[in-house]
Scaffold this motif. Sequence first.
Motif, short mmCIF file in Angstrom:
data_model
loop_
_atom_site.label_atom_id
_atom_site.label_comp_id
_atom_site.label_asym_id
_atom_site.label_seq_id
_atom_site.Cartn_x
_atom_site.Cartn_y
_atom_site.Cartn_z
N CYS A 182 4.71 -10.45 -5.57
CA CYS A 182 4.13 -9.33 -6.59
C CYS A 182 4.99 -8.83 -7.50
O CYS A 182 5.81 -7.97 -6.98
CB CYS A 182 3.28 -8.54 -5.89
SG CYS A 182 2.40 -7.55 -7.10
N PRO A 183 5.22 -9.09 -8.68
CA PRO A 183 6.14 -8.19 -9.80
C PRO A 183 5.86 -6.80 -10.00
O PRO A 183 6.81 -6.05 -10.47
CB PRO A 183 5.94 -9.16 -11.07
CG PRO A 183 4.62 -9.54 -11.02
CD PRO A 183 4.16 -9.75 -9.66
N VAL A 184 4.63 -6.31 -9.35
CA VAL A 184 4.32 -4.97 -9.74
C VAL A 184 4.00 -4.03 -8.40
O VAL A 184 3.53 -2.97 -8.62
CB VAL A 184 3.29 -4.67 -10.73
CG1 VAL A 184 3.48 -5.26 -12.12
CG2 VAL A 184 1.95 -5.53 -10.36
N GLN B 9 1.02 -7.46 9.87
CA GLN B 9 0.11 -6.31 9.78
C GLN B 9 -0.76 -6.98 8.49
O GLN B 9 -0.30 -7.59 7.73
CB GLN B 9 0.68 -5.14 9.51
CG GLN B 9 1.39 -4.50 10.44
CD GLN B 9 0.74 -4.22 11.82
OE1 GLN B 9 -0.38 -3.86 11.99
NE2 GLN B 9 1.47 -4.71 13.01
N MET B 10 -1.99 -6.50 8.53
CA MET B 10 -2.88 -6.86 7.37
C MET B 10 -2.39 -6.51 6.18
O MET B 10 -1.74 -5.33 5.98
CB MET B 10 -4.40 -6.07 7.71
CG MET B 10 -5.15 -6.10 6.62
SD MET B 10 -6.71 -4.88 6.88
CE MET B 10 -5.74 -3.59 6.06
N HIS B 11 -2.60 -7.00 5.19
CA HIS B 11 -2.13 -6.79 3.65
C HIS B 11 -3.42 -6.54 2.87
O HIS B 11 -4.41 -7.13 3.01
CB HIS B 11 -1.19 -7.99 3.18
CG HIS B 11 0.17 -7.99 3.78
ND1 HIS B 11 0.38 -7.91 5.06
CD2 HIS B 11 1.39 -8.16 3.09
CE1 HIS B 11 1.55 -7.96 5.11
NE2 HIS B 11 2.17 -8.12 4.06
N THR B 12 -2.95 -5.66 1.73
CA THR B 12 -4.33 -5.39 0.75
C THR B 12 -3.79 -5.07 -0.43
O THR B 12 -2.72 -4.65 -0.45
CB THR B 12 -5.11 -4.13 1.55
OG1 THR B 12 -6.30 -4.13 0.79
CG2 THR B 12 -4.34 -2.80 1.28
N VAL B 13 -4.64 -5.40 -1.61
CA VAL B 13 -4.20 -5.18 -2.90
C VAL B 13 -4.65 -3.96 -3.44
O VAL B 13 -5.79 -3.55 -3.09
CB VAL B 13 -4.66 -6.42 -3.63
CG1 VAL B 13 -4.44 -6.03 -5.36
CG2 VAL B 13 -4.13 -7.73 -3.37
N ILE B 14 -3.82 -3.06 -4.04
CA ILE B 14 -4.13 -1.97 -4.74
C ILE B 14 -4.73 -2.30 -6.07
O ILE B 14 -3.92 -2.73 -7.04
CB ILE B 14 -3.05 -1.18 -4.89
CG1 ILE B 14 -2.10 -0.89 -3.72
CG2 ILE B 14 -3.26 0.34 -5.60
CD1 ILE B 14 -0.55 -0.29 -3.82
N ALA B 15 -6.10 -2.23 -6.17
CA ALA B 15 -6.84 -2.50 -7.36
C ALA B 15 -6.21 -2.20 -8.71
O ALA B 15 -5.63 -2.67 -9.63
CB ALA B 15 -8.32 -2.43 -7.38
N SER B 16 -5.95 -0.85 -8.62
CA SER B 16 -5.38 -0.27 -10.02
C SER B 16 -4.08 -0.60 -10.26
O SER B 16 -3.60 -0.60 -11.62
CB SER B 16 -5.14 1.43 -9.55
OG SER B 16 -4.61 1.66 -8.62
N GLU B 17 -3.29 -1.31 -9.32
CA GLU B 17 -2.03 -1.57 -9.88
C GLU B 17 -1.99 -3.19 -10.14
O GLU B 17 -0.98 -3.59 -10.76
CB GLU B 17 -0.91 -1.51 -8.80
CG GLU B 17 -0.54 0.13 -8.06
CD GLU B 17 -0.22 0.73 -9.39
OE1 GLU B 17 -0.78 1.76 -9.64
OE2 GLU B 17 0.65 0.37 -10.02
N CYS B 18 -3.05 -4.04 -9.74
CA CYS B 18 -2.97 -5.29 -9.75
C CYS B 18 -3.14 -5.72 -11.35
O CYS B 18 -4.14 -5.24 -12.05
CB CYS B 18 -4.04 -5.89 -8.83
SG CYS B 18 -4.25 -7.88 -9.29
N THR B 19 -2.40 -6.64 -11.94
CA THR B 19 -2.55 -7.15 -13.34
C THR B 19 -3.30 -8.57 -13.39
O THR B 19 -3.31 -9.09 -14.30
CB THR B 19 -1.06 -7.24 -13.93
OG1 THR B 19 -0.48 -8.28 -13.41
CG2 THR B 19 -0.41 -6.23 -13.88
N GLY B 20 -3.62 -9.00 -12.16
CA GLY B 20 -4.48 -10.32 -12.09
C GLY B 20 -3.42 -11.44 -12.74
O GLY B 20 -3.75 -12.72 -13.08
N CYS B 21 -2.00 -11.46 -12.51
CA CYS B 21 -1.06 -12.33 -12.75
C CYS B 21 -1.10 -13.67 -11.83
O CYS B 21 -0.43 -14.62 -12.36
CB CYS B 21 0.33 -11.71 -12.66
SG CYS B 21 0.93 -11.57 -11.12
N GLU B 22 -1.87 -13.63 -10.75
CA GLU B 22 -1.99 -14.55 -9.90
C GLU B 22 -0.66 -15.11 -9.20
O GLU B 22 -0.68 -16.23 -8.57
CB GLU B 22 -2.64 -16.02 -10.45
CG GLU B 22 -3.85 -15.66 -11.05
CD GLU B 22 -4.69 -16.78 -11.58
OE1 GLU B 22 -5.70 -16.57 -12.61
OE2 GLU B 22 -4.32 -17.83 -11.38
#
Length: 182
Positions: free
Chosen positions: A122-124, A133-146
């Motif tokens: 993840c570049p951001v 451990q479980m991982h989760t995405v911070i929606a406000s930071e995700c740019t949708g770059c895939e």
Amino acid sequence: MSAIILLSVLGIIFGLLLGYASVKFKVEGNPMAEKVTELLPHQQCGKCGYPGCAPYAEAIISGEAEINLCTPGRETTMLNIANLLGRAPVPLDAEVVLEKPKALAIIDENRCIGCTLCIQACPVDAILGAAKQMHTVIASECTGCELCLPPCPVDCIEMREIPLATSNWKFPYPLLNTVGRA
Ligand code: SF4
Ligand code: SF4
């Protein structure tokens, strides 16, 4: 007491040395490339074909790349760069025009094995987690770059489209997409 004084003096000396080195060995970037980088969306998604926004800006300034390749930036970014460089607007590249609707990465936390590969991709820094451990995405930071999808060994990351709302609706510029194609 003498130890404290010695450490302080050493600290000052090293600080001065570092300061001097940062000036002496500073790598001068191309000021125009830096201005173009400022106009790019800083998503580092690589969809322009370059490994980040700064390398794409350098390629534009060197003449290697056109100004219409930034997918997340679309028309606005292309027009801003054209303005800055005094160039004519360029029809968006087909890849950019056909861009998929905005989406966010969602991790299926029950299936995640905590390998941390997505964090590294993840570049951001939009993914939180630790080894095993479980991982989760911070929606406000995700740019949708895939960029986090390919490395996931258990395919537990999916892209979920962001529902259209007034907050993310953009006025389409259909006219511009046809510039030079008539
Ligand atoms: S899609 Fe994945 S890699 Fe890209 S910003 Fe979102 S979490 Fe990070
Ligand atoms: S790459 Fe997949 S399995 Fe590994 S930590 Fe990320 S989401 Fe979990």
